[in-house]
Design a protein around this motif. Structure first.
Motif, PDB file in Angstrom:
ATOM      1  N   TYR A  76      55.547   7.367  67.601  1.00 34.91           N
ATOM      2  CA  TYR A  76      56.590   7.969  66.754  1.00 34.91           C
ATOM      3  C   TYR A  76      57.787   7.039  66.653  1.00 34.91           C
ATOM      4  O   TYR A  76      58.316   6.794  65.565  1.00 34.91           O
ATOM      5  CB  TYR A  76      57.007   9.326  67.335  1.00 34.91           C
ATOM      6  CG  TYR A  76      58.077  10.044  66.540  1.00 34.91           C
ATOM      7  CD1 TYR A  76      57.735  10.990  65.579  1.00 34.91           C
ATOM      8  CD2 TYR A  76      59.437   9.788  66.744  1.00 34.91           C
ATOM      9  CE1 TYR A  76      58.716  11.662  64.846  1.00 34.91           C
ATOM     10  CE2 TYR A  76      60.413  10.436  66.026  1.00 34.91           C
ATOM     11  CZ  TYR A  76      60.050  11.378  65.072  1.00 34.91           C
ATOM     12  OH  TYR A  76      61.022  12.028  64.335  1.00 34.91           O
ATOM     13  N   LYS A 113      44.032   2.525  66.022  1.00 31.58           N
ATOM     14  CA  LYS A 113      43.643   3.224  64.795  1.00 31.58           C
ATOM     15  C   LYS A 113      44.786   3.308  63.801  1.00 31.58           C
ATOM     16  O   LYS A 113      44.553   3.340  62.589  1.00 31.58           O
ATOM     17  CB  LYS A 113      43.138   4.627  65.137  1.00 31.58           C
ATOM     18  CG  LYS A 113      41.760   4.648  65.791  1.00 31.58           C
ATOM     19  CD  LYS A 113      41.323   6.074  66.098  1.00 31.58           C
ATOM     20  CE  LYS A 113      39.934   6.098  66.736  1.00 31.58           C
ATOM     21  NZ  LYS A 113      39.514   7.493  67.064  1.00 31.58           N
ATOM     22  N   ARG A 114      46.033   3.336  64.291  1.00 29.83           N
ATOM     23  CA  ARG A 114      47.189   3.417  63.400  1.00 29.83           C
ATOM     24  C   ARG A 114      47.767   2.036  63.086  1.00 29.83           C
ATOM     25  O   ARG A 114      48.871   1.933  62.546  1.00 29.83           O
ATOM     26  CB  ARG A 114      48.252   4.335  63.991  1.00 29.83           C
ATOM     27  CG  ARG A 114      47.831   5.795  64.039  1.00 29.83           C
ATOM     28  CD  ARG A 114      48.961   6.718  64.494  1.00 29.83           C
ATOM     29  NE  ARG A 114      49.961   6.940  63.482  1.00 29.83           N
ATOM     30  CZ  ARG A 114      49.864   7.800  62.464  1.00 29.83           C
ATOM     31  NH1 ARG A 114      48.753   8.524  62.327  1.00 29.83           N
ATOM     32  NH2 ARG A 114      50.842   7.936  61.597  1.00 29.83           N
ATOM     33  N   SER A 115      47.034   0.995  63.455  1.00 28.99           N
ATOM     34  CA  SER A 115      47.454  -0.395  63.203  1.00 28.99           C
ATOM     35  C   SER A 115      48.821  -0.683  63.827  1.00 28.99           C
ATOM     36  O   SER A 115      49.669  -1.366  63.238  1.00 28.99           O
ATOM     37  CB  SER A 115      47.493  -0.664  61.684  1.00 28.99           C
ATOM     38  OG  SER A 115      46.227  -0.468  61.102  1.00 28.99           O
ATOM     39  N   GLU A 119      45.578  11.177  63.294  1.00 28.27           N
ATOM     40  CA  GLU A 119      44.142  11.338  63.321  1.00 28.27           C
ATOM     41  C   GLU A 119      43.749  12.217  64.492  1.00 28.27           C
ATOM     42  O   GLU A 119      44.306  12.100  65.581  1.00 28.27           O
ATOM     43  CB  GLU A 119      43.451   9.979  63.470  1.00 28.27           C
ATOM     44  CG  GLU A 119      43.760   8.994  62.351  1.00 28.27           C
ATOM     45  CD  GLU A 119      45.032   8.201  62.562  1.00 28.27           C
ATOM     46  OE1 GLU A 119      45.715   8.463  63.571  1.00 28.27           O
ATOM     47  OE2 GLU A 119      45.356   7.356  61.745  1.00 28.27           O
ATOM     48  N   ASP A 173      49.134  15.845  68.596  1.00 25.47           N
ATOM     49  CA  ASP A 173      49.654  14.576  69.104  1.00 25.47           C
ATOM     50  C   ASP A 173      49.597  14.494  70.622  1.00 25.47           C
ATOM     51  O   ASP A 173      50.118  13.560  71.217  1.00 25.47           O
ATOM     52  CB  ASP A 173      51.111  14.371  68.633  1.00 25.47           C
ATOM     53  CG  ASP A 173      51.569  12.934  68.769  1.00 25.47           C
ATOM     54  OD1 ASP A 173      50.723  12.026  68.679  1.00 25.47           O
ATOM     55  OD2 ASP A 173      52.774  12.718  68.976  1.00 25.47           O
ATOM     56  N   GLU A 175      56.999   3.893  64.504  1.00 24.82           N
ATOM     57  CA  GLU A 175      56.863   4.129  63.076  1.00 24.82           C
ATOM     58  C   GLU A 175      58.158   4.590  62.433  1.00 24.82           C
ATOM     59  O   GLU A 175      58.350   4.412  61.230  1.00 24.82           O
ATOM     60  CB  GLU A 175      55.757   5.167  62.827  1.00 24.82           C
ATOM     61  CG  GLU A 175      54.368   4.645  63.172  1.00 24.82           C
ATOM     62  CD  GLU A 175      53.264   5.636  62.871  1.00 24.82           C
ATOM     63  OE1 GLU A 175      52.118   5.199  62.713  1.00 24.82           O
ATOM     64  OE2 GLU A 175      53.548   6.851  62.800  1.00 24.82           O
ATOM     65  N   GLU A 230      59.455  11.634  58.635  1.00 25.04           N
ATOM     66  CA  GLU A 230      58.312  12.500  58.925  1.00 25.04           C
ATOM     67  C   GLU A 230      57.623  12.981  57.653  1.00 25.04           C
ATOM     68  O   GLU A 230      56.397  13.175  57.632  1.00 25.04           O
ATOM     69  CB  GLU A 230      58.761  13.692  59.764  1.00 25.04           C
ATOM     70  CG  GLU A 230      59.206  13.315  61.172  1.00 25.04           C
ATOM     71  CD  GLU A 230      60.034  14.393  61.847  1.00 25.04           C
ATOM     72  OE1 GLU A 230      60.584  14.124  62.927  1.00 25.04           O
ATOM     73  OE2 GLU A 230      60.133  15.508  61.286  1.00 25.04           O
ATOM     74  N   THR A 272      57.056  11.374  55.034  1.00 21.39           N
ATOM     75  CA  THR A 272      56.206  10.343  54.453  1.00 21.39           C
ATOM     76  C   THR A 272      55.264   9.719  55.485  1.00 21.39           C
ATOM     77  O   THR A 272      54.476   8.828  55.139  1.00 21.39           O
ATOM     78  CB  THR A 272      57.072   9.225  53.852  1.00 21.39           C
ATOM     79  OG1 THR A 272      57.884   8.627  54.883  1.00 21.39           O
ATOM     80  CG2 THR A 272      57.996   9.786  52.770  1.00 21.39           C
ATOM     81  N   ARG A 273      55.319  10.183  56.715  1.00 20.07           N
ATOM     82  CA  ARG A 273      54.487   9.594  57.766  1.00 20.07           C
ATOM     83  C   ARG A 273      53.019   9.990  57.568  1.00 20.07           C
ATOM     84  O   ARG A 273      52.720  11.177  57.352  1.00 20.07           O
ATOM     85  CB  ARG A 273      54.970  10.077  59.141  1.00 20.07           C
ATOM     86  CG  ARG A 273      54.287   9.384  60.318  1.00 20.07           C
ATOM     87  CD  ARG A 273      54.674   9.996  61.642  1.00 20.07           C
ATOM     88  NE  ARG A 273      54.133   9.205  62.747  1.00 20.07           N
ATOM     89  CZ  ARG A 273      53.976   9.655  63.991  1.00 20.07           C
ATOM     90  NH1 ARG A 273      54.346  10.903  64.300  1.00 20.07           N
ATOM     91  NH2 ARG A 273      53.478   8.866  64.923  1.00 20.07           N
ATOM     92  N   PRO A 274      52.102   9.039  57.666  1.00 18.12           N
ATOM     93  CA  PRO A 274      50.680   9.395  57.561  1.00 18.12           C
ATOM     94  C   PRO A 274      50.289  10.405  58.629  1.00 18.12           C
ATOM     95  O   PRO A 274      50.795  10.358  59.749  1.00 18.12           O
ATOM     96  CB  PRO A 274      49.973   8.059  57.795  1.00 18.12           C
ATOM     97  CG  PRO A 274      50.988   7.025  57.442  1.00 18.12           C
ATOM     98  CD  PRO A 274      52.316   7.603  57.840  1.00 18.12           C
ATOM     99  N   PRO A 275      49.404  11.336  58.299  1.00 18.15           N
ATOM    100  CA  PRO A 275      49.006  12.349  59.296  1.00 18.15           C
ATOM    101  C   PRO A 275      48.333  11.718  60.498  1.00 18.15           C
ATOM    102  O   PRO A 275      47.713  10.658  60.398  1.00 18.15           O
ATOM    103  CB  PRO A 275      48.035  13.243  58.520  1.00 18.15           C
ATOM    104  CG  PRO A 275      47.556  12.413  57.369  1.00 18.15           C
ATOM    105  CD  PRO A 275      48.681  11.508  57.025  1.00 18.15           C
TER     106      PRO A 275
END
Length: 419
Positions: free
Chosen positions: A190, A219-221, A415, A139, A193, A408, A410-413
């Motif tokens: 962070y 990229k993470r919308s 990129e 990150d 989200e 955390e 359930t948070r998408p990994p």
């Protein structure tokens, strides 16, 4: 006849196991023989003279130039041995005069009205992004990680840092958040989200960080909820934020600007808002930055003490709601960064050159020394405008962290950034 350089080394190193080869070829065993052997060689007499006259700057420069060579052990081992032996008794009159002159110059520069903030930031943060990719976590957190529980990985510790800060911010849905010094965007994303409907504005003076942050948010919308701007905090007007966070930026403000910094925080913070400041700190004022760091790494930076920071907060009309000290967490962070950097030496040299590699090795090693032996630490100061903006106990921190751990899970990994 012993050289002046040899004399000063013998005066400093009483404990330890050092083998020193001088420019004339003489080899000397120094210390009491305890601990691992460190073998160093100095290449020429001019290098001896330079280090003797101005060790805080010239030792690093001679190491960069390949004129101070570590043949067994590494530069961290040598610096650690020196620091564990050092007392103020080694400073003679010329060295003391040089130090006083540096303090006066840095104090003057920090108070000049000329704004060099963007130039100073670019000196460090606009280096090739590939350099930082060599040693940072996924990150791109370029600030102290939080090793709780002890022994976790760098990646886990950086997530724990973000979690700990977010917990203290007391985030609620649909709040407006300002991040002063947004780095590569990880903290802002962070926060966005983790809490429904929050709107994040991250500001930076680094064009390279801005570019990457915007790409990552896209990229993470998140581009509609996390905006990154090339903006100096000092010129922001007309906006109020429910939460303000600043991580690893206050060290660049300069001691002459503390009052202005917190007056701006007061101006931008909502009446029921909360601000969290995360910064390196020292146990007492030093009035100047290490000469090597000032020249090569962070121009016009200054590490404050808590005692230097608090008066500026009070003068701005802000209330201190919580102060936490993280004693050795940055030492652990720097150790992991340095190990990763050293493991990818060939890539670093290919990006720049051997001299640049040694400069950064010296920077990372010397910084770790500061936290292990000079008692540097990280402070987290929570402030507000009124006493009802935060709870009357600290239980909420652990409670909020538990909720954030659920997020955390359930948070998408993240990129991987590709260059």
């Amino acid at each position: 006849m012993a050289s002046g350089f040899l004399s000063i080394v013998q005066k400093i190193i009483r404990k330890g196991n050092l083998k020193l080869t001088l420019a004339n070829g003489e080899t000397h065993a120094i210390g009491d023989g305890t601990g691992d052997l460190v073998v160093v060689r100095i290449a020429d007499e001019e290098a001896e003279k330079l280090v003797r006259r101005d060790p805080t700057l010239k030792l690093g420069e001679m190491y960069m130039d390949g004129r101070f060579i570590v043949e067994q052990g590494n530069i961290y081992d040598f610096l650690s041995m020196v620091k564990q032996n050092t007392t103020n008794e080694i400073f003679d009159v010329p060295m003391a005069a040089l130090l006083v002159g540096r303090i006066a110059l840095q104090q003057l520069k920090s108070r000049l009205p000329v704004n060099h903030n963007k130039r100073n930031v670019a000196h460090h943060y606009d280096l090739s992004e590939k350099l930082f990719e060599l040693f940072l976590d996924e990150d791109w957190q370029y600030s102290c990680a939080y090793f709780d529980p002890p022994g976790i990985s760098l990646e886990e510790a950086q997530v724990a840092k973000k979690r700990h800060i977010a917990a203290k911010l007391l985030l609620e849905p649909n709040q407006r958040i300002l991040e002063i010094g947004s780095g590569w965007g990880g903290m802002g994303m962070y926060l966005a989200e983790s809490t429904k409907g929050v709107d994040v504005t991250g500001i930076t003076l680094s064009e390279e960080q801005l570019k990457i942050s915007r790409e990552r948010a896209q990229k993470r919308s998140l581009a509609d909820r996390v905006r990154f701007e090339l903006q100096d905090y000092r010129t922001m007007t007309g906006m109020k934020f429910d939460r303000i966070v600043s991580v690893g930026m206050f060290e660049h403000v300069g001691i002459g600007n503390f009052n202005n910094y917190f007056r701006k925080v007061h101006e931008l913070l909502a009446d029921d808002g909360v601000m969290l400041l995360h910064s390196i700190a020292r146990p007492k004022p030093s009035f100047a930055t290490n000469a090597f760091i000032e020249k090569y790494i962070f121009p016009q930076g200054y590490i404050p003490s808590i005692g230097e920071t608090v008066p500026a907060i009070e003068k701005a009309g802000l209330l201190i709601r919580d102060i936490e000290v993280l004693p050795l967490h940055y030492a652990y962070t720097l150790r992991r960064w340095r190990e990763r950097f050293m493991a990818r030496k060939a890539e670093a040299v290919a990006l720049y050159d051997e001299r640049f590699f040694r400069m950064w090795e010296f920077y990372l090693a010397g910084s770790e020394i500061g936290f292990r032996w000079d008692e540097l630490f990280v402070m987290q100061i929570q402030v507000s405008k009124n006493q009802y903006s935060t709870p009357d106990n600290r239980n909420y921190i652990a409670e909020n962290e538990a909720k954030l751990k659920e997020f955390e899970a359930t948070r998408p990994p993240l990129e991987k950034v590709v260059f």
